[in-house]
Enzyme design. Structure first.
Site, short mmCIF file in Angstrom:
data_model
loop_
_atom_site.label_atom_id
_atom_site.label_comp_id
_atom_site.label_asym_id
_atom_site.label_seq_id
_atom_site.Cartn_x
_atom_site.Cartn_y
_atom_site.Cartn_z
N GLY A 12 79.32 75.14 91.06
CA GLY A 12 79.52 75.18 92.51
C GLY A 12 80.70 75.93 92.74
N CYS A 17 80.80 73.30 85.09
CA CYS A 17 82.09 74.03 85.83
C CYS A 17 82.14 73.04 86.95
CB CYS A 17 81.68 75.21 86.26
SG CYS A 17 82.88 76.16 87.09
N TYR A 18 81.87 73.06 88.18
CA TYR A 18 82.13 72.08 89.08
C TYR A 18 81.78 70.71 88.63
CZ TYR A 18 82.32 69.66 93.40
OH TYR A 18 82.73 68.82 94.34
N HIS A 63 79.55 78.80 81.67
CA HIS A 63 78.13 78.61 81.96
C HIS A 63 77.11 78.86 80.78
CE1 HIS A 63 78.66 78.15 86.42
NE2 HIS A 63 79.97 78.66 86.09
N GLU A 90 74.08 78.73 80.95
CA GLU A 90 72.79 79.14 81.32
C GLU A 90 72.66 80.63 81.56
OE1 GLU A 90 75.09 77.51 82.93
OE2 GLU A 90 75.16 78.06 85.13
N ASP A 96 49.98 84.60 90.65
CA ASP A 96 49.69 83.11 91.27
C ASP A 96 48.69 82.70 91.79
OD1 ASP A 96 52.58 83.95 90.99
OD2 ASP A 96 53.22 83.83 92.82
N LYS A 131 57.75 81.36 87.95
CA LYS A 131 56.92 82.51 87.66
C LYS A 131 56.60 82.52 86.20
CE LYS A 131 55.10 86.27 89.78
NZ LYS A 131 54.30 86.13 91.12
#
Ligand code: XMP
Length: 516
Positions: free
Chosen positions: A57, A84-85, A171, A173, A230, A372
């Protein structure tokens, strides 16, 4: 005891990467949900919880308006990964200290892994990660040890392995963290012992069960099918669940790509045998669009007309008390708004998901928990035609926002032809792999040309070829010169009314992908 699949709860502490974390977790075959700190305990209680991830964050733990995270999250008896945060909060809450770093670390950084265990099992030595922090952990909480360091950050990864508490300053990710995916896989597989059984088959089964619970033995569902991925996948799941009790409405607004309506009829009515009602509304839309040149006005007119038509058509299914929608997970995630205030409306997006509440029908949304990319995987798994599953994103207002200026039937047909040439040539050359979108735009510019011995004065079309991972930012894509020559040559020679083709080489931002 809950029948939910065992999964991970991701607590969003304000980073722009929360959805990326969730996608990595899902890609590893683990079910997960995202929540805000205020709802974290409640959401955790409703889940079959196997682990917790606290995101990064933009705040410092010392900021007055830093997100307030309930400390009870560390008493849920599941492994926790703080990023991180999330790391700062965890370490500080457990008695460590966090200080502003002397040197801020941003971007690509090399870390040295000191212990190839747990989060770093089978990862050793130096590896490149993505950092973005101003604070860092100074004193570790009791029972914690350091697992990795960087030049400016002596505690780049720390853990209390006995309690299952892991924390990283980088990070994992983001794709720039070279071994990040393995770090997340290690957390899920080795630390949380999650089995990775969140697969298309189990997702579909779960959704079918939920549909049965909502609509019961004889409920009927109406779904607006747009031909996009979708609504198509939502229709497939609903059809598998309730067969002929699903009624699909496809509104041909006269602003579709060449062959689109036929492809939808072929796939859903002929091939899959669904009850499909095709509404021929091209003239009605073009009538309403006559004289309209302002892009926002066009979008509003089309959105309004769509809802009106859908409302009229849905009446035909008197027994249908349910409305199917292809709403996706990113549309429903609550996120921490760290910046406050309103974001400016750039374009008022329209799609068939945006139907009004007053239709007085209960919603059935089989994609509500999916991203998605998962929707495409499920589409393929259910055998949906490739031409639909792999289809490029297409705006709800269709070709109207790719015809700059007033929309007329003649312009629509010019653009359909030019666009079909652009698309088929790029796909035939295999250059569509890696592109987000590739299409033609009709400009309100006429110019002089020469064909044979005759002067022409005709329209201009632009080619818009973009690379992007989510449509939020984009760069123009490169195509080989021979391919561009072929596309331009075919459009100018075969589409009567276009005598010039130009290439759009603008990125987003500051431009947008669509021209209107
Ligand atoms: P822009 O033009 O805003 O487009 O850069 C970003 C992405 O969104 C698609 N797009 C839409 N999708 N309804 C949709 O469902 C809409 O009204 C709409 N307008 C733009 C666009 O094609 C691109 O992929």
């Amino acid at each position: 005891m809950t029948t939910e699949p065992q999964g991970v709860l991701i607590v969003d502490l304000g980073t722009q990467y929360t959805q990326l974390i969730a996608r990595r977790v899902r890609e590893a075959g683990t079910w997960c949900q995202i929540t805000i700190p205020e709802k974290a305990l409640e959401t955790a209680a409703g889940m079959n919880l196997g682990g917790l991830i606290l995101s990064g964050g933009p705040s410092s733990v010392y900021d007055e308006d830093a997100p307030e995270v309930p400390p009870e999250l560390l008493e849920l008896d599941v492994p926790v990964l703080g990023i991180c945060y999330g790391m700062h909060w965890m370490c500080r809450t457990l008695g460590g200290s966090v200080v502003p770093s002397e040197t801020r670390e941003y971007g690509r950084t090399s870390i040295r892994i000191m212990r190839s265990e747990g989060l770093f099992a089978e990862i050793g030595g130096h590896t490149v990660v993505w950092m973005s922090h101003g604070d860092s952990v100074e004193r570790l909480p009791e029972g914690f040890e350091t697992f990795a360091e960087s030049e400016d950050c002596p505690h780049a990864a720390v853990a209390n392995g006995d309690r299952g508490f892991w924390a990283v300053q980088f990070h994992p990710e983001v794709s720039h963290s070279v071994r990040g995916r393995e770090v997340i896989d290690n957390f899920l597989g080795r630390i949380c012992n999650l089995s990775g059984d969140w697969k298309p088959g189990s997702i579909v089964e779960r959704e079918i069960k939920k549909i049965h619970e909502i609509v019961g033995e004889d409920g009927e569902v109406v779904l607006g099918l747009s031909g996009g991925v979708d609504s198509s996948v939502a229709a497939m799941i609903l059809h598998k669940a309730i067969g002929p009790r699903l009624h699909c409405i496809f509104v041909d607004n006269g602003l579709l790509r060449k062959g689109e309506r036929e492809a939808v009829e072929r796939e859903f009515a002929q091939h899959l045998g669904m009850d499909l009602r095709v509404v021929d509304a091209g003239e009605r839309f073009l009538g309403k669009l006559a004289g309209v040149t302002d892009p926002e006005r066009k979008r509003k007119v089309i959105g309004y007309e769509f809802v009106e038509i859908f409302r009229e058509e849905a009446k035909a299914f008197k027994n249908a008390g349910y409305l199917g929608q292809g709403t996706l997970y990113p549309d429903v995630i609550e996120s921490v708004n760290v910046h406050g205030g309103n974001t400016a409306v750039i374009k008022s997006h329209h799609n068939v998901g945006g139907l009004p509440d007053d239709l007085d029908m209960e919603l059935v949304e089989p994609l509500r928990e999916l991203f998605k990319d998962e929707v495409r995987v499920i589409g393929r798994y259910l055998g949906l035609a490739r031409e639909i599953v792999d289809r490029q994103p297409f705006p709800g207002p269709g070709l109207a926002v790719r015809i700059v200026g007033e929309v007329t039937a003649e312009k629509v047909s010019l653009l359909q032809e030019a666009d079909a040439i652009c698309t088929t040539e790029i796909e035939a050359a295999g250059e569509h792999q890696g592109l987000w979108q590739y299409f033609a735009v009709l400009l309100p510019v006429q110019s002089v040309g020469v064909m044979g011995d005759n002067r022409t004065y005709e329209s201009t079309c632009a080619l818009r070829i973009v690379e992007s991972s989510d449509g939020m930012t984009a760069d123009w894509g490169y195509l080989p010169q021979e391919l561009l020559q072929r596309i331009s040559g075919r459009i100018i020679n075969q589409v009567r009314g276009i005598n010039r083709v130009v290439l759009d080489i603008s990125s987003k931002p500051p431009s947008t992908i669509e021209w209107e």
